[in-house]
Design a protein around this motif. Sequence first.
Motif, PDB file in Angstrom:
ATOM      1  N   HIS A 238      58.072   3.921  19.787  1.00  0.00           N
ATOM      2  CA  HIS A 238      56.691   3.570  20.117  1.00  0.00           C
ATOM      3  C   HIS A 238      56.099   4.615  21.030  1.00  0.00           C
ATOM      4  N   PRO A 271      59.771  -7.346  32.495  1.00  0.00           N
ATOM      5  CA  PRO A 271      58.943  -8.262  31.705  1.00  0.00           C
ATOM      6  C   PRO A 271      57.643  -7.663  31.172  1.00  0.00           C
ATOM      7  N   VAL A 303      45.670 -18.479  32.658  1.00  0.00           N
ATOM      8  CA  VAL A 303      45.923 -17.048  32.391  1.00  0.00           C
ATOM      9  C   VAL A 303      44.665 -16.201  32.585  1.00  0.00           C
ATOM     10  N   ARG A 311      49.997 -14.665  32.827  1.00  0.00           N
ATOM     11  CA  ARG A 311      49.340 -13.948  31.740  1.00  0.00           C
ATOM     12  C   ARG A 311      49.753 -14.607  30.433  1.00  0.00           C
ATOM     13  N   GLY A 316      47.985  -8.363  24.644  1.00  0.00           N
ATOM     14  CA  GLY A 316      47.547  -7.190  25.393  1.00  0.00           C
ATOM     15  C   GLY A 316      48.513  -6.036  25.217  1.00  0.00           C
ATOM     16  N   ARG A 368      38.121  -7.904  26.611  1.00  0.00           N
ATOM     17  CA  ARG A 368      39.167  -6.998  27.111  1.00  0.00           C
ATOM     18  C   ARG A 368      40.015  -6.411  25.983  1.00  0.00           C
ATOM     19  N   VAL A 374      53.709  -7.218  19.419  1.00  0.00           N
ATOM     20  CA  VAL A 374      54.917  -7.518  18.626  1.00  0.00           C
ATOM     21  C   VAL A 374      55.726  -8.674  19.214  1.00  0.00           C
TER      22      VAL A 374
HETATM   23  N1  CMC Z   1      46.851 -12.302  29.622  1.00  0.00           N
HETATM   24  C1  CMC Z   1      45.719 -12.403  30.393  1.00  0.00           C
HETATM   25  N2  CMC Z   1      45.016 -11.332  30.827  1.00  0.00           N
HETATM   26  C2  CMC Z   1      45.457 -10.119  30.476  1.00  0.00           C
HETATM   27  C3  CMC Z   1      46.611  -9.937  29.696  1.00  0.00           C
HETATM   28  C4  CMC Z   1      47.313 -11.090  29.252  1.00  0.00           C
HETATM   29  N3  CMC Z   1      48.404 -10.979  28.504  1.00  0.00           N
HETATM   30  N4  CMC Z   1      46.828  -8.610  29.501  1.00  0.00           N
HETATM   31  C5  CMC Z   1      45.844  -7.978  30.159  1.00  0.00           C
HETATM   32  N5  CMC Z   1      45.014  -8.880  30.748  1.00  0.00           N
HETATM   33  C6  CMC Z   1      43.776  -8.592  31.486  1.00  0.00           C
HETATM   34  C7  CMC Z   1      44.074  -8.098  32.905  1.00  0.00           C
HETATM   35  O1  CMC Z   1      44.110  -9.165  33.832  1.00  0.00           O
HETATM   36  C8  CMC Z   1      42.911  -7.157  33.136  1.00  0.00           C
HETATM   37  O2  CMC Z   1      41.772  -7.955  33.413  1.00  0.00           O
HETATM   38  P1  CMC Z   1      40.609  -7.430  34.435  1.00  0.00           P
HETATM   39  O3  CMC Z   1      40.038  -6.204  33.776  1.00  0.00           O
HETATM   40  O4  CMC Z   1      39.677  -8.566  34.569  1.00  0.00           O
HETATM   41  O5  CMC Z   1      41.329  -7.097  35.740  1.00  0.00           O
HETATM   42  C9  CMC Z   1      42.682  -6.519  31.769  1.00  0.00           C
HETATM   43  O6  CMC Z   1      43.151  -7.496  30.828  1.00  0.00           O
HETATM   44  C10 CMC Z   1      43.435  -5.201  31.576  1.00  0.00           C
HETATM   45  O7  CMC Z   1      44.813  -5.425  31.852  1.00  0.00           O
HETATM   46  P2  CMC Z   1      45.787  -4.337  32.481  1.00  0.00           P
HETATM   47  O8  CMC Z   1      46.932  -5.034  33.158  1.00  0.00           O
HETATM   48  O9  CMC Z   1      45.002  -3.378  33.312  1.00  0.00           O
HETATM   49  O10 CMC Z   1      46.297  -3.593  31.189  1.00  0.00           O
HETATM   50  P3  CMC Z   1      47.558  -2.655  31.084  1.00  0.00           P
HETATM   51  O11 CMC Z   1      47.280  -1.719  29.989  1.00  0.00           O
HETATM   52  O12 CMC Z   1      47.922  -2.090  32.415  1.00  0.00           O
HETATM   53  O13 CMC Z   1      48.713  -3.686  30.691  1.00  0.00           O
HETATM   54  C11 CMC Z   1      50.219  -5.025  29.472  1.00  0.00           C
HETATM   55  C12 CMC Z   1      49.227  -3.859  29.417  1.00  0.00           C
HETATM   56  C13 CMC Z   1      51.003  -5.066  28.157  1.00  0.00           C
HETATM   57  C14 CMC Z   1      51.260  -4.795  30.600  1.00  0.00           C
HETATM   58  C15 CMC Z   1      49.444  -6.340  29.715  1.00  0.00           C
HETATM   59  O14 CMC Z   1      48.529  -6.552  28.672  1.00  0.00           O
HETATM   60  C16 CMC Z   1      50.383  -7.536  29.864  1.00  0.00           C
HETATM   61  O15 CMC Z   1      50.879  -7.780  30.972  1.00  0.00           O
HETATM   62  N6  CMC Z   1      50.616  -8.294  28.751  1.00  0.00           N
HETATM   63  C17 CMC Z   1      51.550  -9.400  28.788  1.00  0.00           C
HETATM   64  C18 CMC Z   1      52.967  -8.853  28.718  1.00  0.00           C
HETATM   65  C19 CMC Z   1      53.334  -8.379  27.343  1.00  0.00           C
HETATM   66  O16 CMC Z   1      53.089  -9.036  26.344  1.00  0.00           O
HETATM   67  N7  CMC Z   1      53.973  -7.194  27.296  1.00  0.00           N
HETATM   68  C20 CMC Z   1      54.464  -6.626  26.043  1.00  0.00           C
HETATM   69  C21 CMC Z   1      53.806  -5.340  25.705  1.00  0.00           C
HETATM   70  S1  CMC Z   1      54.150  -4.893  24.005  1.00  0.00           S
HETATM   71  C22 CMC Z   1      55.790  -4.446  24.007  1.00  0.00           C
HETATM   72  C23 CMC Z   1      55.974  -3.014  24.171  1.00  0.00           C
HETATM   73  O17 CMC Z   1      55.418  -2.232  23.380  1.00  0.00           O
HETATM   74  O18 CMC Z   1      56.759  -2.668  25.084  1.00  0.00           O
END
Ligand code: CMC
Length: 441
Positions: A238, A271, A303, A311, A316, A368, A374
């Motif tokens: 990835h 996580p 969330v 979350r 996301g 957002r 996945v």
């Molecule tokens: N639920 C609720 N709100 C969310 C979520 C979520 N799953 N993901 C992002 N947001 C919101 C976040 O609060 C922020 O809001 P605001 O602009 O109001 O402050 C906005 O969306 C942008 O989020 P971010 O944390 O700045 O985005 P990032 O690119 O740093 O994070 C992420 C990406 C994957 C860590 C995040 O979306 C997340 O924590 N998701 C849940 C965990 C998850 O499913 N992770 C697996 C990723 S896929 C596997 C891989 O390829 O490794």
Amino acid sequence: MTTEDKATEHKATLSFSDGTPSVDFPMMKGTVGPDVIDIRKLYGATGKFTYDTGFLSTASCNSTVTYIDGDAGKLLYRGYPIEQLATHCDFLEVCYLLYYGELPNAPALEEFKDLVMHHTMVHEQMQFAIRGFRRDSHPMAILTGLVGGMAAFYPDSLDINSPEQQDISFVRLVAKMPTMVAMAYKYSIGQPYIYPVNRLGYASNFMHMMFATPCEDYEPNPVLVRAMDRIFTLHADHEQNASTSTVRLCGSSGTSPFSAIAAGVACLWGPAHGGANQACLEMLEQIQADGGMAKVGEFMEKVKDKHSASRLMGFGHRVYKNFDPRAKLMQETCKEVLAALGLENDPIFKLAMALEKIALEDPYFVERKLYPNVDFYSGIVQRALGIPTSMFTCIFALARTIGWVAQWKEMITDSEYRIGRPRQLYTGSVERDVPPRRGRS
Ligand code: CMC
């Protein structure tokens, strides 16, 4: 691509309001994707660094392995769309592609499969290494130790510039990872390790090592084997995600490939990365335990609340601002597996489908650009295959090993390869004298 191929006629000019003379930087283009500004000479020319925590705008390397178009929801391995690879190829074929750059023809594939399946056994001493761990250790902790420990069994791998050593390390890692993952699992449940059976396919051998016992053989259902194989393919690489960048940074010191991959395993555990599928399934099970569909509204409010740490796990992505194409394929596999097992009415799957629908229509998620990734469905599939949640991230590590090795090899054979050494914006104390102990507050 050579440096000349990447050069464009354009340049970027950086001007300063502090009196520093403006500087021109070359711009480079890849085969597809955003152009990059080559800032390598910035510090020499200005005495200044750039600041980019989280690498939001920084390309850390050249790569030909994987390409993601996050806006279009597209994932390519060596140029081939993930949908086609997941439909027409098996995992070992994808491993060959990722490492060597091209798909194998039929004889080359057979030869490669034979080679991998004849390296599946681990050194017998490995089981004594595992015995040093507590039985209730997280399998990812054990796996990190085992993968790093491979360097002790294959010290010649330290000759990282030898193409023979690179290739045999690749085969050993891909071949032995399922064995080590299954050993970590068997240890945690107090069952004897099951040796690999080389006449089986890669995924079915893994399932055999996970689920057979000395008293009972395991006859895997072909639908479930195909699902396992697809999970491996979808997680194979990835681009420059956190664990892959960790492997590159660790490997850039010239350490053994096994040490570099162990660093990747350690990073993947978190996580926000590989641990998300476990976290996602636990989230679904918790909602179900709290009242199921009746509690979905309350959960969604939580969330979305800025003051809550919750979350919607499995939603996301840093790169995808559209559907993660792997999520669609995983949802398809999820349906196939549940149908094969007569679990079409599985309440957790129904809950996941309902949550997905609600989130995709909710302005918070729409604005957002938060789509299922996945991990949203992979936990449900793995649970149906009989894999306990504590093993989910190990399965991800098993699958991602090929991506890590392919990217490691690409790095150490790149003429622009240098040890990775980021700089910093120092915000600590300026130089000061150590006061005598008695005079300290
Ligand atoms: N639920 C609720 N709100 C969310 C979520 C979520 N799953 N993901 C992002 N947001 C919101 C976040 O609060 C922020 O809001 P605001 O602009 O109001 O402050 C906005 O969306 C942008 O989020 P971010 O944390 O700045 O985005 P990032 O690119 O740093 O994070 C992420 C990406 C994957 C860590 C995040 O979306 C997340 O924590 N998701 C849940 C965990 C998850 O499913 N992770 C697996 C990723 S896929 C596997 C891989 O390829 O490794």
